[in-house]
Design a protein around this motif. Sequence first.
Motif, PDB file in Angstrom:
ATOM      1  N   THR A 145     -44.722  16.497  41.915  1.00 29.22           N
ATOM      2  CA  THR A 145     -43.759  15.414  42.133  1.00 29.22           C
ATOM      3  C   THR A 145     -44.431  14.289  42.912  1.00 29.22           C
ATOM      4  O   THR A 145     -45.177  14.543  43.860  1.00 29.22           O
ATOM      5  CB  THR A 145     -42.546  15.937  42.929  1.00 29.22           C
ATOM      6  N   THR A 175     -44.667  11.811  45.663  1.00 28.85           N
ATOM      7  CA  THR A 175     -44.016  11.685  46.973  1.00 28.85           C
ATOM      8  C   THR A 175     -44.289  10.337  47.625  1.00 28.85           C
ATOM      9  O   THR A 175     -43.582   9.952  48.553  1.00 28.85           O
ATOM     10  CB  THR A 175     -44.465  12.812  47.928  1.00 28.85           C
ATOM     11  N   LEU A 186     -49.157  13.245  45.277  1.00 29.21           N
ATOM     12  CA  LEU A 186     -48.449  14.249  44.488  1.00 29.21           C
ATOM     13  C   LEU A 186     -48.310  15.541  45.281  1.00 29.21           C
ATOM     14  O   LEU A 186     -49.197  15.906  46.056  1.00 29.21           O
ATOM     15  CB  LEU A 186     -49.214  14.545  43.196  1.00 29.21           C
ATOM     16  N   LYS A 228     -45.226  22.432  43.369  1.00 30.00           N
ATOM     17  CA  LYS A 228     -44.159  23.335  43.793  1.00 30.00           C
ATOM     18  C   LYS A 228     -44.635  24.285  44.886  1.00 30.00           C
ATOM     19  O   LYS A 228     -43.851  24.737  45.708  1.00 30.00           O
ATOM     20  CB  LYS A 228     -43.630  24.130  42.598  1.00 30.00           C
ATOM     21  N   GLY A 257     -40.458  10.531  43.303  1.00 32.57           N
ATOM     22  CA  GLY A 257     -39.540  11.504  42.722  1.00 32.57           C
ATOM     23  C   GLY A 257     -39.836  11.816  41.270  1.00 32.57           C
ATOM     24  O   GLY A 257     -39.347  12.818  40.741  1.00 32.57           O
ATOM     25  N   ASP A 258     -40.636  10.956  40.587  1.00 34.21           N
ATOM     26  CA  ASP A 258     -41.016  11.243  39.203  1.00 34.21           C
ATOM     27  C   ASP A 258     -41.830  12.539  39.154  1.00 34.21           C
ATOM     28  O   ASP A 258     -42.566  12.875  40.092  1.00 34.21           O
ATOM     29  CB  ASP A 258     -41.851  10.107  38.604  1.00 34.21           C
ATOM     30  N   ILE A 259     -41.708  13.248  38.056  1.00 29.43           N
ATOM     31  CA  ILE A 259     -42.429  14.501  37.844  1.00 29.43           C
ATOM     32  C   ILE A 259     -43.647  14.220  36.973  1.00 29.43           C
ATOM     33  O   ILE A 259     -43.532  13.639  35.889  1.00 29.43           O
ATOM     34  CB  ILE A 259     -41.542  15.547  37.138  1.00 29.43           C
ATOM     35  N   GLY A 275     -37.705  11.202  37.860  1.00 25.13           N
ATOM     36  CA  GLY A 275     -37.133  12.136  38.822  1.00 25.13           C
ATOM     37  C   GLY A 275     -35.833  11.572  39.356  1.00 25.13           C
ATOM     38  O   GLY A 275     -35.256  10.647  38.795  1.00 25.13           O
TER      39      GLY A 275
END
Length: 196
Positions: free
Chosen positions: A48, A50, A61, A64, A86-88, A193
């Motif tokens: 993600t 950040t 990035l 998880k 927030g984009d993946i 995201g």
Amino acid sequence: MPLMKALIPVAILLWVPAAGWAQPDVKTDVTRTDGKVTATGTAKVVATITAIDAPTRKVTLKTKAGKVVDMNVGDEARNFDQLRVGDIVTVEYNEALTVSLKKGSGPATMQEKPIEQRAGAGAKPGGMVGREVTATAQVVAVNKEARTVSVKGPKGHIVDLMVEDPDQMKNIKKGDRVEAVYTEAVAVSVTPGTGK
């Protein structure tokens, strides 16, 4: 035909740490047909965004697993301004190697062609870049007891290939040709995201 089972996983493991990612999802597969072996591997990492530093084109990035890495996005990447916190981001590395016997003789050769696909104008950044290498190598030695075939490539390097199935060595002899097709590609995709 011969192929080292560890080839794909090792290549993937060499690539992934270099990118600074932790624990990718890795899948490998080996298929065999008469006189031909294909090994494929895929490593996938999802992270993600950040933080984004637009003037330096640096994106932070987080995976998880909590691994944080900064990535500089070159000018050749289209649509940088479409990225949002927030984009993946999904990075997928694909690799395949096919080795097959071709009867006959002749010079060793190697051809390489680039593979490239970029995101369209206005779309989220992404695309795929890679290469396909086709090489023909000459069999210079066959050791049936050790189950190895030594081949000499176009640059003069000699490589010993392990042959798992002894039946496949019955028709291999010095002077035969081995053809290998190697492809590798890195694909990056971005999905929106929740934004922050």
